[in-house]
Design an enzyme around this catalytic site. Structure first.
Site, PDB file in Angstrom:
ATOM      1  N   ARG A  43       7.628   0.864   5.423  1.00 33.40           N
ATOM      2  CA  ARG A  43       8.210   0.185   4.142  1.00 33.40           C
ATOM      3  C   ARG A  43       8.713  -1.085   4.726  1.00 33.40           C
ATOM      4  NH1 ARG A  43       5.391   2.754   1.479  1.00 33.40           N
ATOM      5  NH2 ARG A  43       5.694   4.184  -0.291  1.00 33.40           N
ATOM      6  N   GLU A  98       7.847  -6.619  -2.091  1.00 30.16           N
ATOM      7  CA  GLU A  98       6.331  -6.630  -2.284  1.00 30.16           C
ATOM      8  C   GLU A  98       6.270  -6.649  -4.070  1.00 30.16           C
ATOM      9  OE1 GLU A  98       3.936  -3.282  -1.130  1.00 30.16           O
ATOM     10  OE2 GLU A  98       5.068  -3.543   0.846  1.00 30.16           O
ATOM     11  N   HIS A 147      -0.375  -4.357   2.250  1.00 33.30           N
ATOM     12  CA  HIS A 147      -0.136  -2.692   2.026  1.00 33.30           C
ATOM     13  C   HIS A 147      -1.409  -2.124   1.829  1.00 33.30           C
ATOM     14  CE1 HIS A 147       2.939   0.113   0.350  1.00 33.30           C
ATOM     15  NE2 HIS A 147       1.917   0.961   0.909  1.00 33.30           N
TER      16      HIS A 147
END
Ligand code: 8YV
Length: 333
Positions: free
Chosen positions: A245, A274, A295
């Site tokens: 993350r 994001e 991602h």
């Protein structure tokens, strides 16, 4: 016998066809064919009528949203392993069960981590770009496009859970020495298998690694675990890879240290805000210092189908009155 009403299941994003089809057979499902992320207002509206919500990493299910949920909302079956998009403590307090999809994306995420561990020192993205952009390639040269060897280097894994261990297994085969920092030491059998060295002090580990891989979840305790202070401990030859993350790394500090040459490079699949990507990182990627991926760690069809299967099993088990296999409790975070 009275036929049981099918539960209303709201799925916030488009899922693989096979999963959506099965959900349509089993549940009174509301799908998102357009796959546009839902706004907070749309989520609030959906949570007023849903018995089950199936969110993803792109939905922030916070306390404010949960306070607007209807009484009938009993299960949040996250399509994803990480649950940092959900305020689990508040959900549980309100009597809502939360589940996730662990295990099925371990190998895919570890593959992507290994790909970045290779891509940054070996300048994979830069090299691949030469042939598809207008740059001239003048043929092989003994001193052109030189990267750095990874064999024999020290890899420091932050977070030695399922994914961290799967990364270590791969990295061993590439000749990397395995070091790790984790809340606690892993079982001696696993340490032995991976020939892994445990560092209780993250600071001490960071100062000695050639490559650092972030594989821990994002929780309040790991937010900016790699702070500006800690990032400064890395050697100027060190590379950093993150497939966990973005919030675990202070992204601004990382960009600054990459710009100044205090860290050699980075491979990032996840970002702090994001889908926004720090423009400094984009600039560094264009200059060949970092490799950025949108991602994609668990982005295989097989993985996403397995995740969907897990979601279905969690919903079915819960609706049948049993404890779902992947229940998440605040104490686990
Ligand atoms: C998922 C992930 O695709 O599962 C996770 O924790 O990071 C991703 O790979 C995403 O979270 C889906 O919600």
């Amino acid at each position: 016998m009275v036929k049981q009403k099918k539960p209303v299941v709201v799925v916030t994003r488009r899922l693989p066809d096979a999963i959506q089809q099965r959900m349509q057979e089993l549940f009174d499902v509301r799908l998102n064919a357009a796959d546009k992320p839902m706004t907070a207002a749309q989520l609030a509206e959906a949570m007023k009528s849903a018995d089950v919500l199936v969110p993803t990493v792109t939905d922030k299910i916070d306390a404010a949203l949960l306070s607007k949920a209807g009484e009938q909302l009993r299960l949040i079956a996250n399509f994803g392993n990480g649950v940092d998009n959900i305020d689990v403590a508040t959900a549980v307090q309100r009597g809502i069960t939360v589940t996730n999809t662990p295990g099925v994306l371990t190998e895919d995420t570890a593959d992507m981590t290994m790909a970045l561990i290779l891509a940054v020192p070996r300048r994979l993205a830069e090299g691949a770009n030469v042939l598809i952009t207008d740059q001239d390639w003048n043929g092989w040269s003994p001193t052109w496009m030189l990267g750095h060897r990874i064999w024999g280097k020290r890899l420091g894994i932050i977070g030695m859970g399922r994914i961290g261990q799967a990364v270590a297994r791969r990295a061993r085969a590439f000749g990397l020495q395995i070091h790790y920092h984790n809340r606690r030491k892993v079982a001696p059998k696993i340490e032995e298998e991976l020939d892994a060295t445990y560092w209780e002090s993250l600071d001490q580990m960071l100062a000695r690694m050639d490559i650092v891989s972030v594989n821990c979840p994002h929780t309040p305790a790991t937010f900016h675990l790699l702070s500006a202070r800690r990032l400064k401990m890395l050697r100027p030859e060190a590379y950093i890879v993150n497939t966990a993350r973005g919030e675990v790394i202070d992204e601004n500090a990382l960009a600054r240290l990459l710009e100044s040459g205090d860290i050699a490079g980075a491979g990032l699949d996840v970002f702090e805000h994001e889908p926004a990507v720090n423009p400094k990182l984009v600039k560094l990627a264009k200059a060949g210092k970092v490799v950025l991926l949108p991602h994609m760690g668990s982005a295989t069809l097989e993985g996403r189908v397995d995740m969907g299967e897990k979601v279905i099993i969690n919903i079915k088990t819960f609706m049948d009155g049993h404890r779902p296999p992947d229940r998440v409790l605040p104490s686990m975070l």
